[in-house]
Design a protein around this motif. Sequence first.
Motif, PDB file in Angstrom:
ATOM      1  N   GLU A 202       0.809  -1.220   0.000  1.00  0.00           N
ATOM      2  CA  GLU A 202       0.000   0.000   0.000  1.00  0.00           C
ATOM      3  C   GLU A 202       0.843   1.271   0.000  1.00  0.00           C
ATOM      4  OE1 GLU A 202      -0.685  -1.987   4.112  1.00  0.00           O
ATOM      5  OE2 GLU A 202      -0.401  -2.605   2.028  1.00  0.00           O
ATOM      6  N   TYR A 203       2.169   1.122   0.179  1.00  0.00           N
ATOM      7  CA  TYR A 203       3.068   2.277   0.111  1.00  0.00           C
ATOM      8  C   TYR A 203       3.430   2.655  -1.321  1.00  0.00           C
ATOM      9  CZ  TYR A 203       3.981   1.554   5.126  1.00  0.00           C
ATOM     10  OH  TYR A 203       3.874   1.409   6.479  1.00  0.00           O
ATOM     11  N   ALA A 204       2.954   1.906  -2.301  1.00  0.00           N
ATOM     12  CA  ALA A 204       3.400   2.074  -3.685  1.00  0.00           C
ATOM     13  C   ALA A 204       3.102   3.464  -4.237  1.00  0.00           C
ATOM     14  CB  ALA A 204       2.767   1.008  -4.578  1.00  0.00           C
ATOM     15  N   ASP A 205       2.034   4.115  -3.763  1.00  0.00           N
ATOM     16  CA  ASP A 205       1.655   5.416  -4.297  1.00  0.00           C
ATOM     17  C   ASP A 205       2.191   6.577  -3.464  1.00  0.00           C
ATOM     18  OD1 ASP A 205       0.244   4.289  -6.423  1.00  0.00           O
ATOM     19  OD2 ASP A 205      -1.571   4.048  -5.216  1.00  0.00           O
ATOM     20  N   ARG A 206       3.078   6.286  -2.532  1.00  0.00           N
ATOM     21  CA  ARG A 206       3.671   7.351  -1.717  1.00  0.00           C
ATOM     22  C   ARG A 206       4.950   7.876  -2.379  1.00  0.00           C
ATOM     23  NH1 ARG A 206       3.158   5.504   4.665  1.00  0.00           N
ATOM     24  NH2 ARG A 206       0.895   5.138   4.654  1.00  0.00           N
ATOM     25  N   TYR A 207       5.348   9.071  -1.940  1.00  0.00           N
ATOM     26  CA  TYR A 207       6.549   9.722  -2.473  1.00  0.00           C
ATOM     27  C   TYR A 207       7.717   9.539  -1.490  1.00  0.00           C
ATOM     28  CZ  TYR A 207       3.566  11.881  -5.985  1.00  0.00           C
ATOM     29  OH  TYR A 207       2.698  12.084  -7.033  1.00  0.00           O
ATOM     30  N   PRO A 208       8.956   9.663  -1.976  1.00  0.00           N
ATOM     31  CA  PRO A 208      10.122   9.411  -1.115  1.00  0.00           C
ATOM     32  C   PRO A 208      10.131  10.205   0.183  1.00  0.00           C
ATOM     33  CG  PRO A 208      10.825   9.500  -3.402  1.00  0.00           C
ATOM     34  CD  PRO A 208       9.368   9.878  -3.387  1.00  0.00           C
ATOM     35  N   HIS A 209       9.643  11.457   0.164  1.00  0.00           N
ATOM     36  CA  HIS A 209       9.719  12.271   1.381  1.00  0.00           C
ATOM     37  C   HIS A 209       8.827  11.729   2.499  1.00  0.00           C
ATOM     38  CE1 HIS A 209       6.020  14.087  -0.360  1.00  0.00           C
ATOM     39  NE2 HIS A 209       5.704  14.317   0.900  1.00  0.00           N
ATOM     40  N   GLU A 210       7.956  10.791   2.177  1.00  0.00           N
ATOM     41  CA  GLU A 210       7.060  10.217   3.178  1.00  0.00           C
ATOM     42  C   GLU A 210       7.681   9.027   3.906  1.00  0.00           C
ATOM     43  OE1 GLU A 210       2.743  10.184   1.917  1.00  0.00           O
ATOM     44  OE2 GLU A 210       3.682  10.403  -0.059  1.00  0.00           O
ATOM     45  N   PHE A 211       8.930   8.709   3.580  1.00  0.00           N
ATOM     46  CA  PHE A 211       9.585   7.543   4.174  1.00  0.00           C
ATOM     47  C   PHE A 211      10.776   7.956   5.026  1.00  0.00           C
ATOM     48  CE2 PHE A 211       7.500   6.011   0.355  1.00  0.00           C
ATOM     49  CZ  PHE A 211       6.914   4.820   0.777  1.00  0.00           C
ATOM     50  N   SER A 212      11.158   7.085   5.935  1.00  0.00           N
ATOM     51  CA  SER A 212      12.376   7.276   6.720  1.00  0.00           C
ATOM     52  C   SER A 212      13.594   6.935   5.865  1.00  0.00           C
ATOM     53  CB  SER A 212      12.350   6.375   7.953  1.00  0.00           C
ATOM     54  OG  SER A 212      12.412   5.005   7.564  1.00  0.00           O
ATOM     55  N   GLY A 213      14.787   7.244   6.394  1.00  0.00           N
ATOM     56  CA  GLY A 213      16.004   6.953   5.651  1.00  0.00           C
ATOM     57  C   GLY A 213      16.166   5.472   5.349  1.00  0.00           C
ATOM     58  N   GLY A 214      15.888   4.625   6.335  1.00  0.00           N
ATOM     59  CA  GLY A 214      16.005   3.190   6.112  1.00  0.00           C
ATOM     60  C   GLY A 214      15.028   2.681   5.076  1.00  0.00           C
ATOM     61  N   GLN A 215      13.796   3.212   5.087  1.00  0.00           N
ATOM     62  CA  GLN A 215      12.809   2.809   4.095  1.00  0.00           C
ATOM     63  C   GLN A 215      13.208   3.280   2.703  1.00  0.00           C
ATOM     64  OE1 GLN A 215       9.436   4.618   6.101  1.00  0.00           O
ATOM     65  NE2 GLN A 215       8.542   2.605   6.514  1.00  0.00           N
ATOM     66  N   ARG A 216      13.772   4.481   2.621  1.00  0.00           N
ATOM     67  CA  ARG A 216      14.222   4.968   1.314  1.00  0.00           C
ATOM     68  C   ARG A 216      15.336   4.093   0.757  1.00  0.00           C
ATOM     69  NH1 ARG A 216      14.418  11.613   1.720  1.00  0.00           N
ATOM     70  NH2 ARG A 216      12.603  11.838   3.064  1.00  0.00           N
ATOM     71  N   GLN A 217      16.234   3.633   1.633  1.00  0.00           N
ATOM     72  CA  GLN A 217      17.301   2.767   1.132  1.00  0.00           C
ATOM     73  C   GLN A 217      16.740   1.413   0.691  1.00  0.00           C
ATOM     74  OE1 GLN A 217      19.802   3.021  -0.511  1.00  0.00           O
ATOM     75  NE2 GLN A 217      21.455   3.500   0.917  1.00  0.00           N
ATOM     76  N   ARG A 218      15.677   0.954   1.316  1.00  0.00           N
ATOM     77  CA  ARG A 218      15.013  -0.267   0.854  1.00  0.00           C
ATOM     78  C   ARG A 218      14.436  -0.059  -0.543  1.00  0.00           C
ATOM     79  NH1 ARG A 218      13.688  -4.097   5.071  1.00  0.00           N
ATOM     80  NH2 ARG A 218      14.459  -3.339   7.081  1.00  0.00           N
ATOM     81  N   ILE A 219      13.916   1.136  -0.792  1.00  0.00           N
ATOM     82  CA  ILE A 219      13.423   1.438  -2.141  1.00  0.00           C
ATOM     83  C   ILE A 219      14.577   1.407  -3.140  1.00  0.00           C
ATOM     84  CG2 ILE A 219      12.333   3.193  -3.586  1.00  0.00           C
ATOM     85  CD1 ILE A 219      10.916   4.202  -1.018  1.00  0.00           C
ATOM     86  N   GLY A 220      15.730   1.986  -2.748  1.00  0.00           N
ATOM     87  CA  GLY A 220      16.904   1.959  -3.618  1.00  0.00           C
ATOM     88  C   GLY A 220      17.377   0.541  -3.902  1.00  0.00           C
ATOM     89  N   ILE A 221      17.318  -0.313  -2.898  1.00  0.00           N
ATOM     90  CA  ILE A 221      17.710  -1.712  -3.082  1.00  0.00           C
ATOM     91  C   ILE A 221      16.726  -2.406  -4.022  1.00  0.00           C
ATOM     92  CG2 ILE A 221      17.944  -3.936  -1.904  1.00  0.00           C
ATOM     93  CD1 ILE A 221      18.952  -2.341   0.549  1.00  0.00           C
ATOM     94  N   ALA A 222      15.426  -2.149  -3.832  1.00  0.00           N
ATOM     95  CA  ALA A 222      14.417  -2.754  -4.705  1.00  0.00           C
ATOM     96  C   ALA A 222      14.628  -2.323  -6.149  1.00  0.00           C
ATOM     97  CB  ALA A 222      13.022  -2.372  -4.222  1.00  0.00           C
TER      98      ALA A 222
END
Length: 345
Positions: free
Chosen positions: A160-180
């Motif tokens: 359900e996070y798929a439609d969110r923007y990067p600024h809505e995530f913590s640093g660790g979550q953003r790095q998970r997006i980068g890994i994905a």
Amino acid sequence: MAERAPAGPSAQEPAPLLRVRGLVKHFPIMRGVLLPRPAGAVRAVDGLDFDIAEGETLGLVGESGCGKTTTGRLVLRMVEPSAGSVQFAGEDLLGLAPEVMRLRRQQMQIIFQDPYGSLDPRMTVSDILDEPLRIHRIGDRRSRGVRVAELMNVVGLRKEYADRYPHEFSGGQRQRIGIARALALKPRFIVCDEPVSALDVSIQAQIVNLMRDLQREFGLTYLFIAHDLGVVKHVADRVAVMYLGRIVEIAGKQNLYQSPRHPYTQALLAAVPIPRPSAKQALAPLTGEIPSPSNPPAGCHFHTRCPHVHDRCRREAPTLRPVGQGHRAACHLLTPFDEAGADAA
């Protein structure tokens, strides 16, 4: 000058997935405004030789400015080398035409250091993960949507996070997006450019554990760039120590941490916090400032800071040579080791 020991695999060993030889990158320094002209060069990478086997993690460590990040980008041809060769799965990447290299990038990806600056703030998570699939024309919209959901699940993000923007995530979550994003094209090899250095210590272990799990699940090969030897100890199979554009020591993780041979490696390990401070008394701390890569010292680049410097160190650059089983170092003061004789014994 000591002869360079053969660096290729033995007859019993499979060919490495990545083979780097004589890698050099000098960035020109330009002077003048109206008529710029060369006035020197920054020797960011000054002749690197290393291999990475399939499924292995090679840690690349050293102080800031030693050329670690440039090395990772040269391997991927994000930056064009000044000289040398990079072979991936037996193919010379530097000889490939741009359109062919673009296809090879499906197998070679990168995780950036900064989880805040490496994601487009105008794109949703879904768009970020879908972009590499669209660029390489993989699947239709529906199949790409399924792949995006799979990637989010793999890195521990809720769909359900798929439609969110990067600024809505913590640093660790953003790095998970980068890994994905790095996993989207199912690569074989990933350059990890200090992927946890910008994160809180409490989050670093989670990301490191995730990357290790992904490596086991998908058979990934990593070049793990870092300046934190404590992190590298938990990730790498082998470790290469870099100083001012050159690799000064490379060995299996256990050998390097227990028996560092090069004075620079010893100094780096002396600076790592450990529970028993008395255990570091035998290692000399590092003093002085790293020289400028635009004007590196002659001979051994480390001689201006080395507590054991001799005249030969100031005149002659040492080459990487065996100093133990699977252990190489570039230092004139170390006794060479006969790996062939040790294998025969």
